[in-house]
Structure formats: structure tokens, C-alpha cells
Design an enzyme around this catalytic site. Structure first.
Site, PDB file in Angstrom:
ATOM      1  N   CYS A 134       0.799  -1.184  -0.042  1.00  0.00           N
ATOM      2  CA  CYS A 134       0.152   0.058  -0.176  1.00  0.00           C
ATOM      3  C   CYS A 134       0.767   1.263  -0.039  1.00  0.00           C
ATOM      4  CB  CYS A 134      -1.093  -0.019   1.424  1.00  0.00           C
ATOM      5  SG  CYS A 134      -0.219  -0.466   2.876  1.00  0.00           S
ATOM      6  N   HIS A 247      -2.876   6.282   4.394  1.00  0.00           N
ATOM      7  CA  HIS A 247      -1.329   6.460   4.737  1.00  0.00           C
ATOM      8  C   HIS A 247      -0.967   7.921   4.252  1.00  0.00           C
ATOM      9  CE1 HIS A 247      -1.360   2.498   6.091  1.00  0.00           C
ATOM     10  NE2 HIS A 247      -0.697   1.860   5.077  1.00  0.00           N
TER      11      HIS A 247
END
Ligand code: A2P
Length: 345
Positions: A134, A247
Site C-alpha cells: 500500500c 497513509h
């Protein structure tokens, strides 16, 4: 392997009850993926759990060796060891597996794909296509168009990674610990090795070569594979922060030539999967809370490094569960089916 052209495809989600699995289900529905049959697979613990899809309720089934009969596409997100065991069985049964785990990412026979960057690699698959890590995806979506215009020589990245990256139980732990701490109780870490509420710590993956953790090594090695070059020097520090999902990353880039800020902005403005959030007057830049639930990677703090003319800083935020995982996997499935889907949230 190619997918035989059909009006609709039978799809299995392996790890359907997890944070990424649930997101996959939502994204398939939202993007109106042509599904003829949907099979939701998880552990025996989840058998009977029901999910709504397309106006119907679908019951979760236990993942077994014979779960893949008649399945065209498997979206896998039940952990690396599960993928290692079951992905080859799914391929034997005739399915193409899009694997969200790290099990096959560095296998030279397995393409590692970000659709905005290297969609052509999909063709070279032998039944398994890997979805990158990710943090890697969120970093590379904005870096790729910049690299195409002005070769990137070096990247120094620091991450601020949400609890979602460690799965549904980790998200729950952040919530539970936050409540406990606010109630004056002690936080009791179970999923993470340390208190996550009101704290941050170096990423919880294993420490390997030269003191780098696995997450950092993934960002380095996967960049080489996706960009088809090992000429970019990448180094990373990955950190877990008490954010629910999405994130963020501070990315320092050194180019071959001095970057022109106006050109950088122009490139990012038209880059697929990127949205600029960069208002210096209002001190308004990418935030994980605003990236959550969105498809685009938000990019801001676009500024030169006065100490190094070829250097540029960016700050990005991207939804780890969507572009960092489920959306990227569904986009790969769409390419396999020859679909182009403009729908973006
Ligand atoms: P279950 O909910 O039944 O445990 P997350 O990454 O959010 O923790 O999700 C992990 C996913 O992988 C869940 O859907 C989980 O199912 C599934 N999973 C974990 N272990 C197994 C297993 N042994 N067999 C099948 N699915 C598994």
C-alpha cells in the site's frame, strides 16, 4: 493467462470479511463490475456472516481447496500464507488471482502492477498478478508521471501509516485503546506490539537487512520492479501512526534535471489517480481524513529544496484500503476484462 471475454464474470473474494476484503466488495458494486456470481470466502469463524451486494444477501463460505470451481477472478486478501497455499489451487481450477498479499510480489514470473503505471505487465501473467504494498502504490502514483518527464535519481520517503494497514482487528484496537485511555485506563496492546492510541512507533514489520524493516524494503524493491529500473536510489523510514485509515508520506525526490515547479504542478494536475491539495495561503494540504474513502492520492507541499537545486518535496495522503489495496486490485480486474471505468469518488 488471459480472461475469456464474457458479459459477466464469477468473482471470489478470499478474505472477504477483512478490512480490504470488505472494501473490495464495496468497490466492485460501486464500479458496477460485471459480476455473474460472487463468492465470499473467509475462515470457518465467519461462515454464515452475510453481506449485501447488488440488492441480495451473500453468505460467507469457508475457504477450502475446492472453493474455486467455476471462478474466473479471485481477489485475494487473507494473508500471505493463505495466498501461498490457495492461489496456485485457484489457478489450477482456471481462475486468475489478483493477490493483495506480499506472497508473490517479488516472484519474477508474477507481474506487480499499478494500473496507472505499468498496465501492460498484466499480459505477462501466469495466472497470478500481484498488487503492490500500500505505501508503495501511494508513493508511486504521483512519482511516475514526474519520472516520465524528468528522471528520478533518488527518493527519500518517511511514512505515517494508518492502523488499517494491519487489518480490521488493528483498526478496532485503535478505537478500543483510544476509548480506554480517555477513560483513564491503560491501553492493552494485542494486535500491535505497542500502544497505538495517542502514540506512534516504527513500523511493526520485522527488522531485516541493515536495520531496515520489511515495509521499508518492500517500498524499495517494489519500486524497482514497477518502474522497471534499479537506477533509482530509494530509502525509507516507515512509521505507524494513530490514524484510522489512509497513509501519508513525506517524499523527497531528486531528479536528473532541476525541476520546474509550474511544470511539476501541470504534470500532477493531469496525472490519473492524483489530486493536488496545495494551498499555502490557507496552510491546507493533504490529510488522511480527507483521503479516506477517496480514490485519488492527494498531493501537496510541493516545494523545491533550496539546499539542492534538483530536489523536490511532496507530502501525499492516500486511502490505504482503496488505492493502496482494494481499488488497485479491482482496477487490475477491469483491465483483464477490457473495461475502462471513469467512476471516481
Ligand atoms: P476471518 O474474518 O474469518 O478471520 P484483516 O486483514 O482485516 O485482518 O482480514 C483478514 C481476512 O483473512 C479475513 O477475511 C479473515 O477471515 C481471512 N482469513 C484469515 N485467516 C484465514 C484462514 N485460515 N482461512 C481463510 N480466511 C482467513
Amino acid at each position: 493467462m488471459k480472461l475469456r471475454k464474457k458479459k459477466a464474470y464469477s468473482v471470489a473474494i478470499m478474505g472477504a470479511t477483512g478490512a480490504v476484503g470488505e472494501e473490495m466488495l464495496g468497490i466492485l458494486e460501486q464500479r458496477q463490475f460485471p459480476v455473474s456470481k460472487l463468492v465470499l470466502l473467509a475462515s470457518a469463524r465467519s461462515v454464515g456472516k452475510k453481506y449485501a451486494y447488488g440488492g441480495r444477501e451473500i453468505e460467507v463460505r469457508e475457504l477450502k481447496e475446492d472453493s474455486f470451481e467455476g471462478i474466473d477472478i479471485v481477489l485475494a486478501s487473507a494473508g500471505g500464507s493463505i495466498s501461498k497455499r490457495y492461489a496456485p489451487l485457484a489457478v489450477q481450477a482456471g481462475a486468475i488471482v489478483i493477490d493483495n498479499t506480499s506472497a508473490f510480489r517479488m516472484d519474477p514470473e508474477v507481474p506487480l502492477v499499478v494500473p496507472e503505471i505499468n498496465p501492460k505487465d498484466i499480459k505477462k501473467n501466469n495466472g497470478i498478478i500481484a498488487n503492490p504494498n500500500c505505501s508503495t502504490i501511494i508513493m508511486l502514483v504521483p512519482l511516475w508521471p514526474l519520472h516520465r518527464a524528468n528522471k528520478i535519481k533518488r527518493v527519500i520517503v518517511s511514512t505515517y501509516q494508518a492502523a488499517s494497514g494491519a487489518g480490521a482487528k488493528a483498526m478496532q484496537e485503535l478505537e478500543d485503546q483510544s476509548r480506554a485511555v480517555l477513560a483513564g485506563q491503560k491501553a492493552a496492546p494485542q494486535v500491535f506490539p505497542h500502544q497505538i492510541a495517542f502514540n506512534l512507533f516504527s513500523h511493526n514489520s520485522a527488522i531485516k537487512d541493515e536495520g531496515y524493516n520489511e515495509e521499508e524494503l518492500k517500498m524499495i524493491k517494489e519500486t524497482y520492479k514497477i518502474f522497471h529500473t534499479d537506477k533509482i536510489k530509494v530509502t525509507a523510514t516507515t512509521v505507524r501512526v494513530p490514524v484510522y485509515r489512509a497513509h501519508s508520506e513525506a517524499i523527497y525526490v531528486e531528479f536528473a534535471k532541476e525541476p520546474d515547479l509550474a511544470e511539476v504542478r501541470r504534470i500532477l494536475e493531469s496525472a490519473p489517480g492524483v489530486r493536488i491539495v496545495d494551498d499555502r495561503e490557507k496552510n491546507y494540504f493533504p490529510m488522511p481524513i480527507e483521503a479516506s474513502g477517496k480514490d485519488d492520492v492527494l498531493v501537496g507541499r510541493i516545494r523545491r529544496d533550496p539546499t539542492s537545486p534538483k530536489g523536490l518535496w511532496l507530502f501525499v495522503a492516500g486511502d490505504q484500503l482503496r488505492k493502496g489495496a482494494a481499488l488497485n486490485a479491482v482496477q487490475i480486474a477491469e483491465i483483464l476484462c477490457g473495461r475502462t471505468v471513469p467512476v471516481r469518488v
